[in-house]
Design a protein around this motif. Structure first.
Motif, PDB file in Angstrom:
ATOM      1  N   GLU A 116       5.103 -14.550  -1.312  1.00  0.00           N
ATOM      2  CA  GLU A 116       5.406 -14.739  -0.140  1.00  0.00           C
ATOM      3  C   GLU A 116       6.101 -13.417   0.545  1.00  0.00           C
ATOM      4  OE1 GLU A 116       7.429 -18.283   1.221  1.00  0.00           O
ATOM      5  OE2 GLU A 116       5.945 -19.735   0.557  1.00  0.00           O
ATOM      6  N   THR A 117       5.606 -12.321   0.057  1.00  0.00           N
ATOM      7  CA  THR A 117       6.366 -10.981   0.598  1.00  0.00           C
ATOM      8  C   THR A 117       4.785 -10.212   0.706  1.00  0.00           C
ATOM      9  OG1 THR A 117       6.257 -10.187  -1.730  1.00  0.00           O
ATOM     10  CG2 THR A 117       8.396 -10.994  -0.932  1.00  0.00           C
ATOM     11  N   ASN A 118       5.087  -9.134   1.475  1.00  0.00           N
ATOM     12  CA  ASN A 118       4.096  -8.375   1.908  1.00  0.00           C
ATOM     13  C   ASN A 118       4.841  -6.700   1.220  1.00  0.00           C
ATOM     14  OD1 ASN A 118       2.088  -9.421   3.172  1.00  0.00           O
ATOM     15  ND2 ASN A 118       3.294  -9.455   4.958  1.00  0.00           N
ATOM     16  N   VAL A 176       9.130  -3.744   1.096  1.00  0.00           N
ATOM     17  CA  VAL A 176       8.809  -5.074   0.791  1.00  0.00           C
ATOM     18  C   VAL A 176       9.213  -6.172   1.707  1.00  0.00           C
ATOM     19  CG1 VAL A 176       8.853  -6.837  -0.759  1.00  0.00           C
ATOM     20  CG2 VAL A 176       8.898  -4.507  -1.779  1.00  0.00           C
ATOM     21  N   SER A 177       8.574  -6.672   2.691  1.00  0.00           N
ATOM     22  CA  SER A 177       8.900  -7.610   3.556  1.00  0.00           C
ATOM     23  C   SER A 177       8.639  -8.995   3.612  1.00  0.00           C
ATOM     24  CB  SER A 177       8.371  -7.143   5.064  1.00  0.00           C
ATOM     25  OG  SER A 177       6.910  -7.027   5.025  1.00  0.00           O
ATOM     26  N   GLN A 178       9.147  -9.946   4.202  1.00  0.00           N
ATOM     27  CA  GLN A 178       8.792 -11.183   4.205  1.00  0.00           C
ATOM     28  C   GLN A 178       7.329 -11.572   4.872  1.00  0.00           C
ATOM     29  OE1 GLN A 178      10.741 -13.478   2.662  1.00  0.00           O
ATOM     30  NE2 GLN A 178       8.968 -14.903   2.897  1.00  0.00           N
ATOM     31  N   GLN A 179       6.571 -12.325   4.048  1.00  0.00           N
ATOM     32  CA  GLN A 179       5.327 -12.649   4.507  1.00  0.00           C
ATOM     33  C   GLN A 179       5.448 -13.587   5.801  1.00  0.00           C
ATOM     34  OE1 GLN A 179       2.366 -15.032   2.278  1.00  0.00           O
ATOM     35  NE2 GLN A 179       1.653 -13.155   1.899  1.00  0.00           N
ATOM     36  N   ILE A 180       4.903 -13.365   6.932  1.00  0.00           N
ATOM     37  CA  ILE A 180       5.046 -14.419   7.906  1.00  0.00           C
ATOM     38  C   ILE A 180       3.868 -15.460   7.751  1.00  0.00           C
ATOM     39  CG2 ILE A 180       6.135 -12.688   9.368  1.00  0.00           C
ATOM     40  CD1 ILE A 180       3.480 -12.277  11.122  1.00  0.00           C
TER      41      ILE A 180
END
Length: 222
Positions: A116-118, A176-180
């Motif tokens: 669940e990350t981008n 690396v960011s949180q997947q929305i």
């Protein structure tokens, strides 16, 4: 892994201008100019197929054989046709063994970040200084297991021995960011549309519901 030297047999050319360049390209060859290290520019003709294969590698080091001598060269500018897969002209700069050059080297990302990350590559290359015969083909950055909020900066990229970083050390390479979720994305889009004053078209479901409501009202009146 450092790039390999590629040998090309070149010819010195004495004809110039657009007409001459077209004739060279019709013969499946490429017009080029070689300069640097205080020498007079030398106009060359390069073999088309071999040169195109060589220049698929960024920062390819070319050993040019012409006029009974050899010169080591680095492609400085490659002019390509906007439509056809054809190289129209190459500017080559003379380099010497043991000389340091400043080049841009691509970054290759491998691995799987946390669920669940981008993973976003913010900068796909780094500017470095390296020995001309030891230019890296690429740099590898692993994102294996990285959690949301992780960042890879230029200073975090492992460089081979003898290669030094020219880019800003704080340059963001990978983020690396949180997947929305789909719902969050829809909310963000709706907010953006409201801010921009965009009126959203009625969806098919909403239109069907409205139509059913109108039918029921008409039935009540009857």
């Amino acid at each position: 892994m450092a790039l390999k030297e590629i040998r090309l047999d070149a010819e010195v050319r004495t004809e110039f201008g657009k007409g001459a360049a077209r004739r060279i390209r019709r013969d499946h060859k490429i017009p080029a100019v070689l300069y640097g290290h205080g020498t007079e520019p030398v106009h060359l003709t390069l073999p088309g197929h071999e040169s195109m294969l060589a220049l698929k590698h960024a920062n390819a080091i070319l050993t040019l054989n012409f006029d009974g001598k050899q010169e080591l060269a680095l492609a400085k500018d490659v002019q390509r046709d906007a439509i056809k897969p054809v190289i129209e002209h190459i500017d080559l700069v003379i380099v010497k063994r043991g000389e340091k050059v400043t080049v841009d080297v691509g970054v290759h990302v491998e691995g799987e970040a946390a669920p669940e990350t981008n993973v976003v590559v913010e900068n796909s290359s780094l500017t470095v200084e390296a020995d001309v015969i030891a230019i890296p083909e690429s740099f590898t950055v692993s994102v294996e297991g990285l959690e949301a909020g992780s960042q890879v900066l230029a200073k975090d990229v492992e460089l081979p021995e003898g290669v030094s970083l020219v880019s800003d050390e704080e340059l963001l390479v990978v983020n690396v960011s949180q997947q929305i979720s789909a719902e969050e994305l829809e909310e963000e889009l709706a907010e953006a549309e409201d801010e921009a004053g965009i009126e959203k078209d009625e969806s098919e479901d909403e239109a069907a519901e409205a139509s059913e409501g109108d039918s029921e009202d008409e039935g009540d009146k009857a």
